[in-house]
Design a protein around this motif. Sequence first.
Motif, short mmCIF file in Angstrom:
data_model
loop_
_atom_site.label_atom_id
_atom_site.label_comp_id
_atom_site.label_asym_id
_atom_site.label_seq_id
_atom_site.Cartn_x
_atom_site.Cartn_y
_atom_site.Cartn_z
N ALA A 43 45.25 -41.80 40.38
CA ALA A 43 46.70 -41.89 40.50
C ALA A 43 47.29 -42.68 39.33
O ALA A 43 46.69 -43.66 38.88
CB ALA A 43 47.07 -42.57 41.82
N TYR A 45 51.05 -44.30 38.24
CA TYR A 45 52.45 -44.58 38.59
C TYR A 45 52.91 -45.83 37.84
O TYR A 45 52.17 -46.82 37.75
CB TYR A 45 52.61 -44.84 40.09
CG TYR A 45 52.62 -43.60 40.96
CD1 TYR A 45 53.83 -43.05 41.39
CD2 TYR A 45 51.44 -42.99 41.36
CE1 TYR A 45 53.85 -41.92 42.20
CE2 TYR A 45 51.44 -41.87 42.17
CZ TYR A 45 52.66 -41.33 42.58
OH TYR A 45 52.67 -40.20 43.38
N ALA A 107 48.16 -44.07 46.68
CA ALA A 107 49.43 -43.62 46.10
C ALA A 107 50.14 -42.72 47.09
O ALA A 107 49.49 -42.06 47.91
CB ALA A 107 49.21 -42.89 44.78
N ASN A 108 51.46 -42.71 47.03
CA ASN A 108 52.24 -41.89 47.94
C ASN A 108 53.57 -41.56 47.30
O ASN A 108 54.13 -42.39 46.55
CB ASN A 108 52.46 -42.64 49.27
CG ASN A 108 52.92 -41.73 50.37
OD1 ASN A 108 54.03 -41.19 50.34
ND2 ASN A 108 52.08 -41.56 51.38
N ALA A 109 54.08 -40.36 47.57
CA ALA A 109 55.38 -39.96 47.03
C ALA A 109 56.47 -40.90 47.51
O ALA A 109 57.49 -41.10 46.84
CB ALA A 109 55.69 -38.53 47.42
N ASN A 110 56.25 -41.49 48.69
CA ASN A 110 57.16 -42.51 49.22
C ASN A 110 56.80 -43.83 48.56
O ASN A 110 55.83 -44.49 48.94
CB ASN A 110 57.02 -42.59 50.74
CG ASN A 110 57.84 -43.73 51.32
OD1 ASN A 110 58.71 -44.30 50.67
ND2 ASN A 110 57.55 -44.07 52.57
N ASN A 111 57.58 -44.25 47.57
CA ASN A 111 57.26 -45.46 46.81
C ASN A 111 57.34 -46.75 47.62
O ASN A 111 56.93 -47.82 47.15
CB ASN A 111 58.16 -45.57 45.58
CG ASN A 111 57.86 -44.50 44.54
OD1 ASN A 111 56.82 -43.86 44.59
ND2 ASN A 111 58.77 -44.29 43.61
N SER A 128 47.59 -37.54 57.58
CA SER A 128 47.62 -38.46 56.44
C SER A 128 46.22 -38.78 55.95
O SER A 128 45.98 -38.93 54.75
CB SER A 128 48.36 -39.75 56.82
OG SER A 128 47.67 -40.44 57.85
N GLU A 131 44.98 -35.77 53.98
CA GLU A 131 45.63 -35.67 52.68
C GLU A 131 45.02 -36.66 51.69
O GLU A 131 44.82 -36.35 50.51
CB GLU A 131 47.14 -35.93 52.82
CG GLU A 131 47.91 -34.76 53.40
CD GLU A 131 47.70 -33.47 52.60
OE1 GLU A 131 47.81 -33.51 51.35
OE2 GLU A 131 47.41 -32.43 53.21
N ARG A 135 43.02 -35.59 48.26
CA ARG A 135 43.39 -36.11 46.95
C ARG A 135 42.17 -36.63 46.21
O ARG A 135 41.97 -36.34 45.03
CB ARG A 135 44.43 -37.21 47.11
CG ARG A 135 44.95 -37.76 45.78
CD ARG A 135 46.06 -38.79 45.98
NE ARG A 135 45.60 -39.97 46.69
CZ ARG A 135 45.96 -40.28 47.92
NH1 ARG A 135 46.77 -39.49 48.60
NH2 ARG A 135 45.51 -41.38 48.51
N SER A 220 51.77 -46.71 43.61
CA SER A 220 53.07 -46.03 43.60
C SER A 220 54.18 -46.98 44.03
O SER A 220 55.36 -46.72 43.81
CB SER A 220 53.03 -44.81 44.52
OG SER A 220 52.50 -45.14 45.80
#
Length: 395
Positions: A43, A45, A107-111, A128, A131, A135, A220
């Motif tokens: 990841a 970010y 890491a997650n799209a939701n920071n 979750s 996922e 990843r 993230s």
Amino acid sequence: MNTHKYSKVLLILSFFFFITQSFGQSKFKVTLDAGHGDHDYGAVYHGHIEKNIALAVVLKVGKLLEKNSGIDVIYTRKVDQFIDLVERANIANRADADIFVSIHCNANANNAADGCETYVMGMSKNASNLEAAKRENSVVTLEKDYKQKYEGFDPKSPESFAGMIMAQELYLDQSIALAGKVQGKFIEIGKKSRGVKQAPYMVLHKAYMPRVLIEMGFISNQTEGSKLDSEEGQEEIAQSISDAIISYKKEYFGAGDNDNAIKPSQQIVPIKTQDSITNKEPVKTSEVKKPSVKTPEIKKPETKPEVVSSGIASFKVQLSASGKKIELLPSNFNGLSNISIASEGNLYKYMYGETTNYDEAKRLLSDAKSKGYSSAFLIAFKNGKKVSVQDALKQ
């Protein structure tokens, strides 16, 4: 002293040194795995790169553990290089390591997502968890001929995950214990705990020993990512992980002279399973009981060993587990007698000896290892139920 006598004394001393080294207590072997590497960045970010952070923390953990003369540290990588997932596990297998610890960043799209979590191998259907596993497992696509190497495994296919049957149930309890200690140490330094979870990670699936995958935090998340990428933050996390490993060693493999300075964590962290994962704040460790796994894929063990005396904790040495029932003869267990068996579902667990004395239990463990059972470990019972060795020692 003449030259002849001096040489004779040196020969005798050398002989005793050889005997001590050859037949003394073997070292506790820890394989540390820094996730990703080289062209596999993991990841990325806010300028924080997972492969670099994971390696930095692994080297710090290793440096701390290497101060203990009773611990031997094996690394899957010590530089920025790419290592196949199956090779990471094989490095640990070839070293006959006692535990395998893979270190990563989340890491997650939701920071806003934050906190640490530690995974054991399992077939949880929680979205979750899957996922997260997808990843990390997607790394195999960077490997040459990965479909042949991993027997057609596709990290994006649900069928592939269904095919990852957990065959090493022998190590589940120990993996959970190690993961719980890691989370407990993280809580001590003020980190938010997301619990101990199960997921089908390929790197864990192929390691034949107690094994965990640690997600140290979310890069993230700007605040947490900055802490993970700082020298201070990495030193703090490395100390927590090394303390957890030494605490685990003391409980399952006995304490060494260099372990006494480390105070084992008394905190027990709840396991987050498919039925219990929520967005709530973690439960206070003083309010939770010993973790237990309740995922549909793995039945809760129902150990039925006899105990020495009601109300008094007793210790046994677990030698192995098998789907086949073996006659309890010394010839079937490398000459060891006083073998008992416990049935848990379709699995038979074989145990050696029984005593209420911890020192005697450690002697039995040493006997088992000298007979070739290098992965043997101590277990404890009280009132007919299995308890942690640490809880048994509180008596």
